[in-house]
Scaffold this motif. Structure first.
Motif, PDB file in Angstrom:
ATOM      1  N   ASN A  58      22.380  77.754 -19.955  1.00 39.91           N
ATOM      2  CA  ASN A  58      23.562  78.235 -19.442  1.00 39.91           C
ATOM      3  C   ASN A  58      23.422  79.762 -19.623  1.00 39.91           C
ATOM      4  OD1 ASN A  58      26.110  79.232 -19.120  1.00 39.91           O
ATOM      5  ND2 ASN A  58      27.092  77.480 -20.033  1.00 39.91           N
ATOM      6  N   ALA A 100      23.382  69.433 -19.127  1.00 40.49           N
ATOM      7  CA  ALA A 100      24.677  69.515 -18.418  1.00 40.49           C
ATOM      8  C   ALA A 100      24.516  69.725 -16.873  1.00 40.49           C
ATOM      9  CB  ALA A 100      25.488  70.686 -19.039  1.00 40.49           C
ATOM     10  N   ARG A 101      23.252  70.557 -16.674  1.00 38.12           N
ATOM     11  CA  ARG A 101      23.131  70.763 -15.256  1.00 38.12           C
ATOM     12  C   ARG A 101      21.669  70.324 -14.931  1.00 38.12           C
ATOM     13  NH1 ARG A 101      25.855  75.143 -17.024  1.00 38.12           N
ATOM     14  NH2 ARG A 101      28.043  75.437 -15.987  1.00 38.12           N
ATOM     15  N   SER A 135      33.204  64.424 -21.909  1.00 45.65           N
ATOM     16  CA  SER A 135      32.780  65.730 -21.559  1.00 45.65           C
ATOM     17  C   SER A 135      31.403  66.076 -22.079  1.00 45.65           C
ATOM     18  CB  SER A 135      33.633  66.757 -22.419  1.00 45.65           C
ATOM     19  OG  SER A 135      33.453  66.413 -23.752  1.00 45.65           O
ATOM     20  N   GLY A 136      30.750  67.026 -21.611  1.00 44.97           N
ATOM     21  CA  GLY A 136      29.513  67.236 -22.085  1.00 44.97           C
ATOM     22  C   GLY A 136      29.496  67.596 -23.701  1.00 44.97           C
ATOM     23  N   THR A 137      30.436  68.191 -24.157  1.00 47.97           N
ATOM     24  CA  THR A 137      30.690  68.363 -25.419  1.00 47.97           C
ATOM     25  C   THR A 137      30.539  67.154 -26.162  1.00 47.97           C
ATOM     26  OG1 THR A 137      31.700  70.414 -25.104  1.00 47.97           O
ATOM     27  CG2 THR A 137      31.819  69.481 -27.444  1.00 47.97           C
ATOM     28  N   GLU A 147      30.294  74.729 -29.340  1.00 44.07           N
ATOM     29  CA  GLU A 147      30.864  73.478 -29.515  1.00 44.07           C
ATOM     30  C   GLU A 147      31.244  73.190 -30.897  1.00 44.07           C
ATOM     31  OE1 GLU A 147      28.186  70.259 -28.065  1.00 44.07           O
ATOM     32  OE2 GLU A 147      27.723  71.383 -26.304  1.00 44.07           O
ATOM     33  N   SER A 184      33.134  79.352 -13.129  1.00 41.55           N
ATOM     34  CA  SER A 184      32.141  78.402 -13.467  1.00 41.55           C
ATOM     35  C   SER A 184      32.192  77.391 -12.319  1.00 41.55           C
ATOM     36  CB  SER A 184      32.915  77.600 -14.840  1.00 41.55           C
ATOM     37  OG  SER A 184      32.241  76.704 -15.066  1.00 41.55           O
ATOM     38  N   ASP A 189      20.261  68.557 -23.462  1.00 40.65           N
ATOM     39  CA  ASP A 189      21.471  69.007 -22.819  1.00 40.65           C
ATOM     40  C   ASP A 189      21.114  69.447 -21.460  1.00 40.65           C
ATOM     41  OD1 ASP A 189      23.824  70.019 -21.964  1.00 40.65           O
ATOM     42  OD2 ASP A 189      24.218  71.617 -23.645  1.00 40.65           O
ATOM     43  N   HIS A 214      24.468  75.935 -25.695  1.00 42.19           N
ATOM     44  CA  HIS A 214      25.798  75.744 -25.850  1.00 42.19           C
ATOM     45  C   HIS A 214      26.301  74.788 -27.013  1.00 42.19           C
ATOM     46  CE1 HIS A 214      29.560  73.660 -24.462  1.00 42.19           C
ATOM     47  NE2 HIS A 214      29.474  74.614 -23.657  1.00 42.19           N
ATOM     48  N   GLU A 251      18.123  72.841 -23.909  1.00 42.20           N
ATOM     49  CA  GLU A 251      19.237  72.957 -22.941  1.00 42.20           C
ATOM     50  C   GLU A 251      18.495  73.162 -21.618  1.00 42.20           C
ATOM     51  OE1 GLU A 251      22.856  74.915 -24.034  1.00 42.20           O
ATOM     52  OE2 GLU A 251      22.677  76.118 -22.388  1.00 42.20           O
ATOM     53  N   LYS A 258      30.642  69.327 -13.244  1.00 39.74           N
ATOM     54  CA  LYS A 258      30.459  70.737 -12.846  1.00 39.74           C
ATOM     55  C   LYS A 258      30.088  70.737 -11.457  1.00 39.74           C
ATOM     56  CE  LYS A 258      29.554  72.382 -17.653  1.00 39.74           C
ATOM     57  NZ  LYS A 258      29.840  71.155 -18.305  1.00 39.74           N
ATOM     58  N   ARG A 292      29.057  86.802 -15.733  1.00 45.02           N
ATOM     59  CA  ARG A 292      28.552  85.514 -15.189  1.00 45.02           C
ATOM     60  C   ARG A 292      29.364  85.212 -13.942  1.00 45.02           C
ATOM     61  NH1 ARG A 292      28.222  79.245 -17.464  1.00 45.02           N
ATOM     62  NH2 ARG A 292      30.729  79.398 -16.781  1.00 45.02           N
ATOM     63  N   ASN A 330      27.061  65.526 -26.198  1.00 48.21           N
ATOM     64  CA  ASN A 330      25.904  66.558 -26.925  1.00 48.21           C
ATOM     65  C   ASN A 330      26.083  65.744 -28.296  1.00 48.21           C
ATOM     66  OD1 ASN A 330      24.626  67.450 -24.892  1.00 48.21           O
ATOM     67  ND2 ASN A 330      25.761  69.459 -25.223  1.00 48.21           N
TER      68      ASN A 330
END
Ligand code: TLP
Length: 345
Positions: free
Chosen positions: A142, A173-174, A59-61, A90, A8, A171, A85, A138, A202, A319, A64
């Motif tokens: 992911n 995240a990226r 965190s991302g969680t 979650e 990751s 979301d 995600h 998202e 990340k 992945r 969200n």
């Protein structure tokens, strides 16, 4: 043995500049709003995404979940993508924390269309039926392999959301991976969402944290919920300092990760692994090992025996994630390992 960790982009280590900034950070008690470094990070994040305010979260969680709590009321329904995600990873937070029901819709490579969303919106006004309280997107996606929302689709989704007055949470995240891949600013993407969560920890390589951005009122509500969940941190400027370096110095280099992912994806395709190269748009590479008669766990074990750390993204899907700290020579090494592991057809 050479170790190449592609599990990751969360495994990235902070840069020297981040460690220096952390050491020197001016700090205070952020629950009293007296940490100037946290405030600076929140303002920077909000500015970059074109929003009024930002909130530093663990965190991302957490970002969200706070967004869902702030946007919805108990008994609402939340439209999300079935492999997202927020829905898959979650811990049923939407149900537990927001008291909301998820309405997962299958996307195309993780991407939902405005039409698909429109068809899932509840009519309202019926005593039996939940209200659609939120649309979650998202970007990048992911489990679909790092795919990006086309800007035109985001615009169309925004129009549907406005028509029914439903907020949109992204979301992201990226989101900076999407921005770099699409050659636009993160703000250009974020303008279609009411709120965005994005991760500093990340590909941007900060050690901890995410930002949640949106309107001032929304962020104030999220701030209260953050306190409720125990996320009110004190001298968090130590962490925020690294986040500022992440946002000011680590975004453009994501293009290198994308190029490495592309090289890896092409190597897999050339070796006749089962991969949809159309999904390799950013820094994630997902391929299917079912045709080899192996589970992802078994394949991951074989990779590990050659020093390549990978993750499973489903029972048969492996992945690989490129990130800061992974060089082109690592990619060549991994391609060599993959060539050895693939039985001749
Ligand atoms: N993703 C992690 C794992 O949780 C799967 C990873 O290794 O990719 N949204 C998206 C799209 C994510 O990929 C993740 C983390 C999160 C949210 C949650 O972020 P954290 O781990 O900071 O809570």
């Amino acid at each position: 043995m050479r170790i190449v960790d592609l599990r990751s982009d969360t495994v990235t280590l902070p840069t020297r500049e981040m460690r220096d900034a952390m050491y020197k950070a001016e700090v205070g008690d952020d629950v009293y709003r007296e940490d100037p470094t946290v405030t600076a990070l929140e303002e920077l994040g909000a500015d970059l995404l074109g929003k009024e305010a930002g909130l530093f979260v663990t965190s991302g969680t957490m970002g969200n979940q706070l967004a869902a709590m702030a946007h919805t009321k108990k008994s609402d329904e939340i439209i999300c993508e079935s492999e997202s995600h927020i829905y898959c990873y979650e811990v049923a937070g939407l149900a537990c924390l927001s008291g909301a029901q998820s309405r997962p819709l299958a996307g195309d490579r993780g991407i939902l269309t405005a039409g698909r969303i429109r068809g899932a919106i509840r009519p309202g006004g019926d005593v039996h039926i939940p209200d659609t309280g939120l649309i979650c997107l998202e970007n990048t996606h992911n489990r679909a392999g790092g795919t990006c929302y086309p800007l035109a689709e985001l615009e169309a989704i925004r129009a549907v959301a406005d028509e029914y007055r439903i907020p949109v949470h992204m979301d992201g995240a990226r989101i900076f991976n999407a921005a770099v891949a699409q050659g636009v600013s993160a703000g250009e993407i974020a303008r279609h969402a009411d709120s965005v969560q994005f991760c500093l920890s990340k590909g941007l390589a900060a050690p901890v944290g995410s930002l949640l951005v949106g309107s001032r009122d929304f962020v104030e509500t999220a701030r209260r919920y953050r306190k409720m969940l125990g996320g009110g941190l004190r001298q968090a400027g130590i962490l925020a300092a690294a986040g500022i370096v992440a946002l000011t110095g680590m975004v453009d280099r994501l293009a290198e990760d994308h190029a490495n992912a592309r090289t890896l994806g092409e190597a897999l395709a050339n070796l006749d692994y089962c991969i949809d190269l159309g999904t390799v748009q950013t820094n994630l590479v997902i391929f299917d090992v079912a045709p080899l008669g192996l589970t992802a766990a078994a394949f991951v074990e074989r990779l590990a025996a050659s020093g390549v750390k990978a993750g499973a993204s489903g029972e048969y899907r492996v992945r690989l994630v490129t990130h800061y700290g992974i060089e082109r020579s690592d990619i060549d090494y991994v391609a060599g390992v993959l060539a050895r592991l693939k039985p001749p057809c």
